[in-house]
Enzyme design. Structure first.
Site, short mmCIF file in Angstrom:
data_model
loop_
_atom_site.label_atom_id
_atom_site.label_comp_id
_atom_site.label_asym_id
_atom_site.label_seq_id
_atom_site.Cartn_x
_atom_site.Cartn_y
_atom_site.Cartn_z
CG ASP A 153 12.10 82.92 27.68
OD1 ASP A 153 13.13 82.36 27.25
OD2 ASP A 153 11.68 82.76 28.83
CB THR B 11 11.17 73.45 30.85
OG1 THR B 11 11.52 74.78 30.57
CG2 THR B 11 10.48 72.82 29.68
CE LYS C 130 11.88 79.76 37.54
NZ LYS C 130 10.68 80.21 38.23
CB SER D 48 14.51 79.61 23.88
OG SER D 48 14.93 78.73 24.89
CB ALA D 49 18.97 80.59 27.05
CB SER D 50 16.43 75.84 26.01
OG SER D 50 16.51 74.43 25.98
P1 B16 Z 1 19.35 73.94 28.06
P2 B16 Z 1 14.72 80.14 28.14
C1 B16 Z 1 16.57 78.69 29.45
O1 B16 Z 1 15.50 78.77 28.58
C2 B16 Z 1 16.14 78.26 30.86
O2 B16 Z 1 15.33 79.28 31.45
C3 B16 Z 1 17.35 78.03 31.72
O3 B16 Z 1 16.97 77.62 33.02
C4 B16 Z 1 18.25 76.98 31.05
O4 B16 Z 1 19.44 76.77 31.82
C5 B16 Z 1 18.62 77.44 29.64
O5 B16 Z 1 17.43 77.67 28.91
C6 B16 Z 1 19.48 76.44 28.90
O6 B16 Z 1 18.73 75.29 28.67
O7 B16 Z 1 20.20 73.30 29.13
O8 B16 Z 1 18.12 73.15 27.71
O9 B16 Z 1 20.15 74.32 26.85
O10 B16 Z 1 14.06 80.65 29.39
O11 B16 Z 1 15.74 81.07 27.56
O12 B16 Z 1 13.73 79.61 27.12
MG MG Z 2 12.58 81.92 30.43
#
Ligand code: B16
Ligand code: MG
Length: 213
Positions: free
Chosen positions: A10, A18, A46, A115-117
């Site tokens: 992750d 972040t 998170k 990652s969800a980001s």
């Molecule tokens: P974005 P991860 C996640 O990342 C974050 O933990 C979460 O707080 C955030 O809302 C999500 O990514 C989406 O991020 O707005 O940049 O697309 O922990 O999965 O790496």
């Molecule tokens: Mg995370």
């Protein structure tokens, strides 16, 4: 855990912190909407997707918005967030993270980001660590958010490794659940009482070694 052939990491909370920038941007949005958003509220965001995060923030303020208003608010928050992450430097990589990913690679273990980001690529580039991952699966490549295992299953598939030989490193409960739902091992990064579903919990990748796999 034995016979591990791939490690899937992750990003937010494992490789880099972040959450502090997400918090600043959500707080600014909440304040502009006329309510406060605390660090305790931020814990609920998170590992959660951007749109779901917005729902939680609006819920904290007791506010409802139409779908099109929600899109604009999420875009505004993201613009503030991107401004901040564009200033990030390699000094912000969490202790031991780069060293552990490099140790995996040196031992012939495949590495992926899960990652969800949707901002993962920007963050990896700012930290100068894009090259450390054989495969990168981020919020732009998945349709189902954690605890759905999609992000990790796609990582395993692109690596060509069966899920049972993969271990996921996650700081969020939803992420540990996603790893387990995908038939993978999970190492929690954080507190054992919070991440009790994980196979092993360490406080950070600086406390992780290959022989713990
Ligand atoms: P974005 P991860 C996640 O990342 C974050 O933990 C979460 O707080 C955030 O809302 C999500 O990514 C989406 O991020 O707005 O940049 O697309 O922990 O999965 O790496
Ligand atoms: Mg995370």
């Amino acid at each position: 855990m034995n016979n591990i052939k791939a490690c899937i990491f992750d990003l937010d909370g494992v490789i880099v912190d972040t959450a502090v920038y997400h918090y600043k941007a959500w707080k600014r949005l909440a304040n502009e909407l006329g309510f406060d958003f605390t660090e305790a509220d931020n814990e609920r965001l998170k590992g959660v997707s951007r749109m779901r995060s917005l729902e939680i923030v609006l819920q904290c303020g007791g506010i409802t918005k139409t779908e099109s208003e929600q899109k604009l608010l999420a875009a505004q928050k993201n613009a503030w967030y991107v401004e901040m992450i564009n200033q990030m430097t390699p000094a912000e990589i969490l202790p031991g993270a780069q060293e552990f990913v490099e140790a995996c690679r040196a031992a012939g273990i495949k590495t992926a980001l899960g990652s969800a980001s949707k901002n993962s690529m920007t963050i990896l580039e700012k930290l100068h660590i894009t090259h450390l991952f054989d495969v990168i699966i981020d919020g732009n490549k998945v349709t189902k958010a954690k605890p759905d295992p999609e992000v990790f299953l796609k990582g395993a598939e692109e690596l060509g490794i069966e899920p049972k030989y993969c271990v996921v490193f996650e700081d969020a409960i939803a992420g540990i659940e996603a790893a387990k739902a995908g038939g993978m091992k999970a190492v929690g990064i954080g507190k054992p009482d919070v991440l009790h579903e994980a196979d092993l919990v360490v406080s950070g990748l600086d406390k992780m070694t290959l022989n713990k796999l």
